[in-house]
Design an enzyme around this catalytic site. Structure first.
Site, PDB file in Angstrom:
ATOM      1  N   GLU A  45       0.714  -1.256  -0.148  1.00 54.15           N
ATOM      2  CA  GLU A  45      -0.154   0.030  -0.016  1.00 54.15           C
ATOM      3  C   GLU A  45       0.848   1.136  -0.149  1.00 54.15           C
ATOM      4  O   GLU A  45       0.611   2.149  -0.812  1.00 54.15           O
ATOM      5  CB  GLU A  45      -0.915   0.020   1.231  1.00 54.15           C
ATOM      6  CG  GLU A  45      -1.978  -0.930   0.994  1.00 54.15           C
ATOM      7  CD  GLU A  45      -3.062  -0.583  -0.060  1.00 54.15           C
ATOM      8  OE1 GLU A  45      -3.751   0.666   0.016  1.00 54.15           O
ATOM      9  OE2 GLU A  45      -3.167  -1.320  -0.855  1.00 54.15           O
ATOM     10  N   GLN A  50       1.377   6.904  -5.322  1.00 54.97           N
ATOM     11  CA  GLN A  50       2.059   7.903  -6.178  1.00 54.97           C
ATOM     12  C   GLN A  50       2.966   6.961  -7.193  1.00 54.97           C
ATOM     13  O   GLN A  50       4.032   7.658  -7.862  1.00 54.97           O
ATOM     14  CB  GLN A  50       2.977   8.993  -5.605  1.00 54.97           C
ATOM     15  CG  GLN A  50       1.656   9.780  -4.806  1.00 54.97           C
ATOM     16  CD  GLN A  50       2.585  10.982  -4.251  1.00 54.97           C
ATOM     17  OE1 GLN A  50       3.282  10.685  -3.136  1.00 54.97           O
ATOM     18  NE2 GLN A  50       2.278  12.107  -4.275  1.00 54.97           N
ATOM     19  N   GLY A  89      11.117   6.406  -5.726  1.00 52.94           N
ATOM     20  CA  GLY A  89      10.991   7.628  -5.609  1.00 52.94           C
ATOM     21  C   GLY A  89      10.106   7.975  -4.427  1.00 52.94           C
ATOM     22  O   GLY A  89       9.597   7.130  -3.567  1.00 52.94           O
TER      23      GLY A  89
END
Length: 290
Positions: A45, A50, A89
């Site tokens: 999750e 993003q 990221g």
């Protein structure tokens, strides 16, 4: 909850039955589905926030190989955790996950809380993430408003409206999630919504643009976020530490190679200060040390 359902919309019973069928038809077989380990679900999750599904699979498996349990993650050094996260990221997510593990280890549990409220009390876990862990790991229905779930409800119930807030969607998501047909198998219900939402976006429809919370992702290259990521990688690659001035000079060279302007001293210092405060690395004199 039926009284909350929009007037003139498809009846709730029919809505839930139809979307269960649609979800079954569009089902994606992903490695983190139908597992009972709340920690493994939480990692998925957090990674999926993003980040595209196609990129997450190999990172999820690699991360769990290195840190198979909360206790293993708590025992790991921050640089090792960040190294396993590189390429995904938004490195703050990795730090929040590490802090969650640290807190669970310090509490002596060695496992995640098994309640929505308990999960919400942990670092970096918001309502959607907590609801996702409860649904996918524990089969407990809840209000899980993730981007693809949001897309489905906007597409189905607000086809001609803009700036639709999550406050408008949440009671409708709840009404559907607690309907007996959906609540009997929360995993199946939400997997179906996620896959339907992904299908809508893949076929050129993106209802989330009509959400009040929608914003286009800023360009990464040349951004402050890109420079943050570069500095983190540079420091992690040097266990002995990096002198701040040398790090800034290296970043200037990297920016020049990308045909961008150099980084002024104030901007570099500001980024480093943020990264130190957030716990990515520490400062010892002139050295930045992972």
């Amino acid at each position: 909850m039926g009284a909350l359902w929009p007037e003139g919309a498809e009846p709730l019973d029919e809505f839930v039955s139809r979307l269960l069928r649609v979800g079954h038809e569009l089902y994606r077989d992903l490695p983190w589905r139908y597992i009972d380990d709340p920690y493994a679900v939480l990692v998925s999750e957090i990674m999926l926030q993003q980040t595209q599904v196609t990129r997450v699979g190999r990172f999820w498996e690699r991360f769990l190989e290195a840190f198979p349990t909360l206790d293993a993650l708590a025992a790991a050094a921050v640089p090792d955790v960040l190294e396993r996260w590189q390429g995904l990221g938004y490195n703050r997510r990795a730090l929040a996950l590490k802090r969650t593990a640290d807190q669970c280890a310090a509490d002596g549990r060695g496992r995640l809380p098994d309640s929505y409220e308990g999960l919400l009390a942990l670092p970096g876990i918001g309502p959607a993430t907590a609801a996702g862990v409860m649904a996918f790991a524990h089969q407990v229905p809840g209000v899980y408003v993730e981007t693809n779930v949001r897309a489905v409800f906007l597409h189905e119930l607000f086809p001609h409206e803009d700036k639709v807030s999550d406050k408008m969607l949440e009671p409708l998501v709840a009404a559907a999630a607690f309907h007996p047909a959906a609540a009997a198998d929360p995993r199946r219900w939400y997997y179906g919504l996620l896959d339907y939402g992904a299908h809508l976006k893949a076929t050129g429809v993106n209802p989330t643009r009509r959400s009040a919370s929608y914003s286009r992702q800023s360009v990464f290259e040349g951004s402050r976020r890109q420079k943050r990521a570069w500095i983190v990688r540079r420091v992690l690659a040097a266990p002995e530490g990096v002198a701040g001035a040398a790090g800034r000079a290296d970043l200037d060279r990297a920016e020049a190679e990308a045909a961008r302007d150099g980084v002024d001293e104030a901007l570099f210092a500001s980024i480093v200060d943020d990264l130190v405060t957030e716990g990515f690395f520490r400062r010892e004199g002139a050295l930045l040390i992972p």
